[in-house]
Design an enzyme around this catalytic site. Structure first.
Site, PDB file in Angstrom:
ATOM      1  N   TRP A   1       5.999   2.601  -7.001  1.00 52.08           N
ATOM      2  CA  TRP A   1       4.956   3.519  -7.449  1.00 52.08           C
ATOM      3  C   TRP A   1       3.800   3.664  -6.470  1.00 52.08           C
ATOM      4  O   TRP A   1       2.954   4.521  -6.652  1.00 52.08           O
ATOM      5  CB  TRP A   1       4.405   3.026  -8.804  1.00 52.08           C
ATOM      6  CG  TRP A   1       4.236   1.518  -8.827  1.00 52.08           C
ATOM      7  CD1 TRP A   1       5.119   0.605  -9.345  1.00 52.08           C
ATOM      8  CD2 TRP A   1       3.158   0.749  -8.273  1.00 52.08           C
ATOM      9  NE1 TRP A   1       4.656  -0.681  -9.143  1.00 52.08           N
ATOM     10  CE2 TRP A   1       3.459  -0.620  -8.495  1.00 52.08           C
ATOM     11  CE3 TRP A   1       1.969   1.069  -7.611  1.00 52.08           C
ATOM     12  CZ2 TRP A   1       2.619  -1.654  -8.082  1.00 52.08           C
ATOM     13  CZ3 TRP A   1       1.133   0.035  -7.194  1.00 52.08           C
ATOM     14  CH2 TRP A   1       1.461  -1.300  -7.426  1.00 52.08           C
TER      15      TRP A   1
ATOM     16  N   LYS B   1      16.286   6.157  -8.090  1.00 53.01           N
ATOM     17  CA  LYS B   1      15.493   5.723  -9.235  1.00 53.01           C
ATOM     18  C   LYS B   1      14.105   5.415  -8.715  1.00 53.01           C
ATOM     19  O   LYS B   1      13.865   4.400  -8.084  1.00 53.01           O
ATOM     20  CB  LYS B   1      16.065   4.490  -9.926  1.00 53.01           C
ATOM     21  CG  LYS B   1      15.337   4.244 -11.259  1.00 53.01           C
ATOM     22  CD  LYS B   1      15.381   2.828 -11.754  1.00 53.01           C
ATOM     23  CE  LYS B   1      14.405   1.920 -11.089  1.00 53.01           C
ATOM     24  NZ  LYS B   1      12.974   2.285 -11.260  1.00 53.01           N
TER      25      LYS B   1
ATOM     26  N   GLY C   1      10.035  -2.674  -2.587  1.00 56.15           N
ATOM     27  CA  GLY C   1       9.359  -3.351  -3.699  1.00 56.15           C
ATOM     28  C   GLY C   1       9.094  -4.798  -3.338  1.00 56.15           C
ATOM     29  O   GLY C   1       9.014  -5.152  -2.164  1.00 56.15           O
ATOM     30  N   SER C   2       9.002  -5.635  -4.358  1.00 56.85           N
ATOM     31  CA  SER C   2       8.611  -7.024  -4.093  1.00 56.85           C
ATOM     32  C   SER C   2       9.783  -7.832  -3.531  1.00 56.85           C
ATOM     33  O   SER C   2      10.953  -7.505  -3.750  1.00 56.85           O
ATOM     34  CB  SER C   2       8.107  -7.672  -5.381  1.00 56.85           C
ATOM     35  OG  SER C   2       9.134  -7.674  -6.346  1.00 56.85           O
TER      36      SER C   2
ATOM     37  N   GLU D   1      12.876  -2.982   2.077  1.00 55.46           N
ATOM     38  CA  GLU D   1      11.467  -2.935   2.497  1.00 55.46           C
ATOM     39  C   GLU D   1      10.678  -3.731   1.477  1.00 55.46           C
ATOM     40  O   GLU D   1      10.400  -3.234   0.383  1.00 55.46           O
ATOM     41  CB  GLU D   1      10.956  -1.487   2.473  1.00 55.46           C
ATOM     42  CG  GLU D   1      11.703  -0.537   3.358  1.00 55.46           C
ATOM     43  CD  GLU D   1      11.292  -0.657   4.804  1.00 55.46           C
ATOM     44  OE1 GLU D   1      10.481  -1.553   5.144  1.00 55.46           O
ATOM     45  OE2 GLU D   1      11.792   0.134   5.602  1.00 55.46           O
ATOM     46  N   LEU D   2      10.299  -4.961   1.816  1.00 57.82           N
ATOM     47  CA  LEU D   2       9.737  -5.847   0.785  1.00 57.82           C
ATOM     48  C   LEU D   2       8.261  -6.126   1.033  1.00 57.82           C
ATOM     49  O   LEU D   2       7.589  -5.366   1.719  1.00 57.82           O
ATOM     50  CB  LEU D   2      10.588  -7.110   0.708  1.00 57.82           C
ATOM     51  CG  LEU D   2      12.107  -6.822   0.567  1.00 57.82           C
ATOM     52  CD1 LEU D   2      12.919  -8.098   0.547  1.00 57.82           C
ATOM     53  CD2 LEU D   2      12.402  -5.977  -0.660  1.00 57.82           C
TER      54      LEU D   2
ATOM     55  N   CYS E   1       2.031  -2.083   1.216  1.00 59.97           N
ATOM     56  CA  CYS E   1       2.731  -3.259   1.745  1.00 59.97           C
ATOM     57  C   CYS E   1       2.246  -3.626   3.147  1.00 59.97           C
ATOM     58  O   CYS E   1       2.328  -4.776   3.547  1.00 59.97           O
ATOM     59  CB  CYS E   1       4.237  -3.039   1.714  1.00 59.97           C
ATOM     60  SG  CYS E   1       4.745  -1.541   2.547  1.00 59.97           S
TER      61      CYS E   1
ATOM     62  N   GLU F   1       1.342 -12.008  -1.888  1.00 59.76           N
ATOM     63  CA  GLU F   1       0.752 -10.711  -1.571  1.00 59.76           C
ATOM     64  C   GLU F   1      -0.210 -10.287  -2.693  1.00 59.76           C
ATOM     65  O   GLU F   1       0.214 -10.133  -3.841  1.00 59.76           O
ATOM     66  CB  GLU F   1       1.901  -9.698  -1.480  1.00 59.76           C
ATOM     67  CG  GLU F   1       1.484  -8.318  -1.047  1.00 59.76           C
ATOM     68  CD  GLU F   1       2.691  -7.391  -0.865  1.00 59.76           C
ATOM     69  OE1 GLU F   1       3.689  -7.545  -1.592  1.00 59.76           O
ATOM     70  OE2 GLU F   1       2.611  -6.513   0.006  1.00 59.76           O
TER      71      GLU F   1
END
Ligand code: NAD
Length: 475
Positions: free
Chosen positions: A150, A174, A227-228, A249-250, A283, A380
């Site tokens: 988001w 999604k 995301g995480s 991509e974390l 991020c 984070e």
């Protein structure tokens, strides 16, 4: 502005709620409900998978010039619709209108870059004696399951859609249930530019249900997730069961090394805005300021003073510099992390509290002298907090930058050319900005190392990540 009707885009149909479960989409500036979002059931996901298989068969054989024309057409439509799209994105995500306007054009630029790049997937011919021929070809990997968060409601779906479409794959997206309308507006631009509706589809749902269902299907050949790190590790394990390709991509914990040879005001002119962009929910946000002693106090105090002056308010309001956080979880998480840090001895210089009595606002915050065992020094924060700690020597600063298992973005401020080269060599990171915060562009690989993930988006690398290699030998 009217908030659009929400739906899922499955096999050319607009699927609305009917008897399905729904998710309430909230306005983070007020906490009020904007709309109900339909959530996929297993039958919806099966239909999407079946359509993605058909979409891939069609799209992989579509000439690159035609794929490029769709991306160029969509880019033009995004630019034309920028103001409407930006307003929707700000309404459901919270960040300022200035930021969402830029985000629309970033997606448009990426589509244009991929449109050109997909016409240059040359492969190569190997040197062989007369009569023999060996060719290396790049082919689309297959249908992609893509999960977008988001925090960049337009940029993330743009990345997740652009690369597979350019490469000749199909994709089931999604996007985050918090910001669905933005993703649908990007998809609509692609459809309106002529993209066959089986090539890109949008579903929403209970994230764990959707990812388990899609990743269990042999139709899906690649997982792309932003995301995480915790969720990323879980999804990578699911993908491994079927040996699917992955782009992950974390999280990050951006170190910013500031050396004593810099002009402090010049650094502040860049880093304060960069820190509080999107209320720190980025991020690649600068997070740990690792500062040499001689400039430490001036930088920390100047930062706190500027942070305290920022105008925080609803993102749609003129002159606002920082909007609310995107959901109720973020201010809670920041409150907890700041309380923990202060209990362990950290000093608070700005912020440290929620703002207002509605929505998810948090004051731009600055803390210093934070011990290494504080949660915020290890996890984070993903919020509007800058952390300052003083250091004497370059080696200690590099050691602190590399201390964590993350390695996404790092920044260094120094005018010493030899030191710049040492830092470029020694910092464990996917992206490094030296005297700049500009570390992302359509033509530049975006991605991390260590727990920040693997693979890249954007650039040639982003396109190559949606391709597999085939060597063909003829005698
Ligand atoms: P989260 O970790 O639950 O979710 C992060 C994202 O992953 C969301 O978009 C969510 O919809 C999705 N997700 C969660 N579980 C999933 C699953 N099983 N399958 C597929 N998708 C799934 O938590 P959150 O509260 O949304 O965000 C918290 C943390 O996530 C932040 O503190 C930050 O560290 C990280 N995050 C990182 C980015 C990034 O750009 N790398 C973006 C958003 C969030």
């Amino acid at each position: 502005m009217t908030y659009p009707e929400l739906y899922m885009a499955i096999d050319g149909e607009r699927v609305t709620a009917g008897s399905r479960r729904t998710h309430k989409v909230l306005n983070p500036a007020t906490g009020e409900t904007l709309a109900e979002l339909p959530l996929a059931d297993a039958a919806d996901l099966d239909r999407a998978l079946d359509a993605a298989a058909r979409g891939f068969k069609q799209w992989r054989n579509t000439p690159a010039a035609q794929r490029a024309a769709v991306l160029i057409g969509a880019a033009r439509l995004l630019d034309e619709r920028a103001e409407t799209i930006a307003r929707v994105a700000t309404t459901e995500q919270g960040k300022t209108l200035a930021e969402t306007r830029v985000e629309v054009h970033v997606v448009s630029a990426l589509f244009q870059f991929y449109a050109a790049e997909c016409q240059r997937l040359y492969g190569r011919e190997l040197v062989r004696p007369a009569g023999l021929r060996s060719v290396v070809r790049h082919e689309p990997v297959g249908p992609v399951a893509a999960f977008a968060p988001w925090n960049f409601p337009l940029g993330n779906p743009g990345r997740k859609l652009g690369a597979p479409i350019a490469a000749g794959c199909s994709v089931i997206l999604k996007s985050a249930e918090e910001t669905p309308a933005s993703a649908l507006l990007i998809l609509e631009a692609l459809y309106d530019a002529g993209l066959p509706k089986q090539v890109a589809q949008a579903v929403f749902g209970v994230p764990d249900e959707v990812s388990r269902h899609l990743l269990a299907s042999p139709i899906i050949r690649k997982l792309s997730f932003t995301g995480s790190t915790t969720v990323g590790k879980h999804l990578a394990k699911l993908a491994a069961d079927d040996m699917k390709r992955t782009t992950m991509e974390l999280g990050g914990h951006g170190p910013v090394l500031v050396f004593d040879d810099v002009d402090v005001d010049r650094v502040l002119n860049t880093v304060v805005g960069q820190k509080y962009r999107n209320a720190g929910q980025v991020c690649v946000s600068p997070t740990r300021f690792i500062v040499q002693e001689d400039v430490y106090e001036k930088l920390r105090d100047g930062f706190a003073e500027r942070a305290g002056r920022l105008k925080v308010g609803p993102g749609l309001e003129e002159g606002v510099q920082m909007g609310p956080m995107a959901n109720a979880r973020r201010p809670e998480a920041i409150d907890k992390m700041l309380a923990d840090a202060q209990e362990k001895g950290a000093k608070l210089h700005a912020g440290g509290r929620r703002l207002g009595n509605q929505g998810f606002f948090y004051a731009p915050s600055v803390i210093s002298e934070v011990p290494l065992d504080a949660t915020i020094m290890n996890e984070e924060p993903f919020g509007p907090v800058a952390i300052f700690n003083p250091f004497a020597k370059e080696e200690e600063m590099i050691e602190e930058a590399n201390r964590l298992p993350y390695g996404l973005a790092a920044f260094a401020w120094t005018n010493d050319a030899a030191r710049q080269r040492r830092i470029a060599r020694d910092i464990e990171t996917g992206m490094l900005g030296i005297n700049t915060n500009m570390i992302a562009a359509a033509d530049s690989p975006f991605g991390g190392v260590k727990w920040s993930g693997h693979g890249s988006e954007d650039g040639t690398e982003g396109l190559m990540a949606c391709l597999v290699t085939k060597a063909v030998h003829e005698a």
